[in-house]
Design an enzyme around this catalytic site. Structure first.
Site, PDB file in Angstrom:
ATOM      1  N   ALA A  82      31.765   0.359  -8.819  1.00 14.13           N
ATOM      2  CA  ALA A  82      31.768   1.511  -7.908  1.00 14.13           C
ATOM      3  C   ALA A  82      32.095   1.060  -6.484  1.00 14.13           C
ATOM      4  O   ALA A  82      32.862   1.708  -5.765  1.00 14.13           O
ATOM      5  CB  ALA A  82      30.424   2.231  -7.944  1.00 14.13           C
ATOM      6  N   ASP A  83      31.518  -0.068  -6.068  1.00 17.99           N
ATOM      7  CA  ASP A  83      31.875  -0.644  -4.767  1.00 17.99           C
ATOM      8  C   ASP A  83      33.353  -1.005  -4.723  1.00 17.99           C
ATOM      9  O   ASP A  83      34.060  -0.690  -3.753  1.00 17.99           O
ATOM     10  CB  ASP A  83      31.047  -1.909  -4.520  1.00 17.99           C
ATOM     11  N   MET A  84      33.805  -1.713  -5.748  1.00 20.73           N
ATOM     12  CA  MET A  84      35.192  -2.183  -5.754  1.00 20.73           C
ATOM     13  C   MET A  84      36.180  -1.017  -5.695  1.00 20.73           C
ATOM     14  O   MET A  84      37.140  -1.034  -4.915  1.00 20.73           O
ATOM     15  CB  MET A  84      35.448  -3.014  -7.014  1.00 20.73           C
TER      16      MET A  84
END
Length: 417
Positions: free
Chosen positions: A187-189
């Site tokens: 999700a961060d990436m």
């Protein structure tokens, strides 16, 4: 482990984002991924860090980078993976003097990136609406867990939380086990990737109109967006998807099977590919079995298909299956561990492991995973290894802002830098 190749020298031709300056007040992962990507493509990225402590992710180890004598340094592998092609300055912009330095940096910046909780920067006069008139051409990218609006906006956001609330964990993992997160902070990436493309779009708009804008990026929004076919299966079909392990909700066979010596994936996205698999397996008669005659039938009889496929695949080694199935163009491959990934001849041929020389704590080089896309005219370059905390403070304040040594010393004494 195969040693990574040293990074190539920057090309003589201009880089795609030559002349673009980014002031990066972000930390941890999502937003730093975006600014690193822009740095790889040529942007000048000035990373602003808290004096004394810096980016939290610096301490997310072990492992830590080794110095020339083999001792651990202060630089975690996690930090090294998201902060190349940046210059680090320490700056406390909660103090008036620090805030004025930040404003001076923004005068010559194209993009400002921040990932503070909603409302945090407003307390210091640094919210978008508070500075937009002063910097009308500035692209202001805000990355948060839940966005600038909505009932969850004030909440802190984390990758695991976004994966859970955004649905990906509900369709990941064994059907009889717990919901499972993806093995990297996806999700961060992905938020970092979406933010990168939005910044590039905003730069294009700014160049055409002279107007900057705010980019409101949220981990939860991004996670929902990349549910992709699973989201559409629900929106179109009305059925809530569940966990299928390694199986595919719309294609069969398309999963992992145990071979004689490990695991192999077999993915048949077309009936022709399944028939080719059966020919290689010596079971061509199964193509006429009503349970397996087409993809819809195979999905309806997935348990029977899985049992038959398991029995067949277990008779040969992974390498044998890969060799035989590649010859008839059936998608297949081994389930590689990370060491085998970087030993793979295709990964090596594509230059996906590199090394960036000149790190302040290890001049011999820092290993790096390369930018994955190959641009024929403006390739990514690795001009700067990830900086140590405040490595470029004096360089930026004197060289970019014109402060003299006495002024810098006063700021340091007041703990502004």
């Amino acid at each position: 482990m195969t040693a990574p190749a040293p990074a190539m020298a920057p090309p003589a031709t201009p880089m795609a984002l030559d002349g673009i300056r980014i002031v990066d007040a972000s930390r941890v992962l999502a937003a730093p991924i975006a600014t690193q990507t822009l740095g790889d493509l040529g942007a000048d990225v000035i990373k602003i860090e808290r004096p004394g402590t810096g980016d939290d992710i610096r301490r997310w180890g072990p492992p830590f980078l080794k110095d020339s004598d083999g001792n651990d340094t202060t630089e975690s592998a996690y930090y090294l993976g998201t902060n190349r092609n940046k210059r680090s300055i320490t700056l406390d912009f909660t103090q008036p003097e620090g805030r004025e330095i930040l404003f001076k940096l923004l005068e010559n910046a194209d993009v400002f990136v921040e990932n503070y909780k909603v409302g945090d920067l407003a307390r210091h006069g640094l919210a978008y609406d508070q500075i937009r008139e002063r910097f009308p051409r500035l692209i202001y990218a805000s990355v948060t867990g839940f966005g600038q609006t909505g009932p969850y906006a004030p909440r802190p956001g984390y990758d695991l939380l976004a994966q859970a609330m955004g649905g990906i964990m509900s369709v990941t993992g064994d059907p009889t086990g717990q919901p499972t997160k993806v093995g990297v902070a996806i999700a961060d990436m992905m938020t970092g990737m979406y933010t990168t493309s939005a910044i590039l779009a905003a730069l294009r708009h700014r160049d055409a109109t002279g107007r900057g804008q705010q980019i409101d990026a949220a981990l939860l929004d991004t996670q929902v967006a990349w549910l992709m076919n699973q989201a559409m299966n629900y929106l179109v079909g009305g059925v809530v998807p569940g966990r299928l392990g390694n199986a595919h909700p719309n294609v069969a066979p398309y999963e992992v099977f145990a071979s004689a010596d490990g695991f192999v994936i077999v993915g048949c996205g077309a009936d022709r590919q399944f028939h080719a698999f059966l020919q290689v397996a010596g079971r061509p008669e199964l193509a006429e079995d009503p349970r397996f005659v087409d993809n819809s039938a195979r999905l309806a009889n997935i348990d029977a298909l899985r049992q038959v496929m398991g029995e067949i695949v277990a008779t040969r080694t992974t390498d044998a299956w890969v060799s035989d199935l590649e010859a008839v163009k059936v998608p297949c491959g081994p389930v590689n561990t990370i060491d085998r990934v970087f030993a793979d001849p295709q990964v090596q041929a594509r230059g996906m492991a590199t090394s960036i020389p000149g790190h302040a704590l290890n001049p011999e080089g820092v290993p790096a995973v390369a930018y994955p896309l190959k641009l024929s005219e403006t390739p990514a370059t690795y001009r700067r290894p990830p900086p140590i905390l405040g490595q470029h403070t004096d360089e930026v304040l004197t060289g970019e802002l014109g402060l003299d040594a006495e002024a810098v010393a006063k700021l340091r004494a007041a703990k502004v830098i």
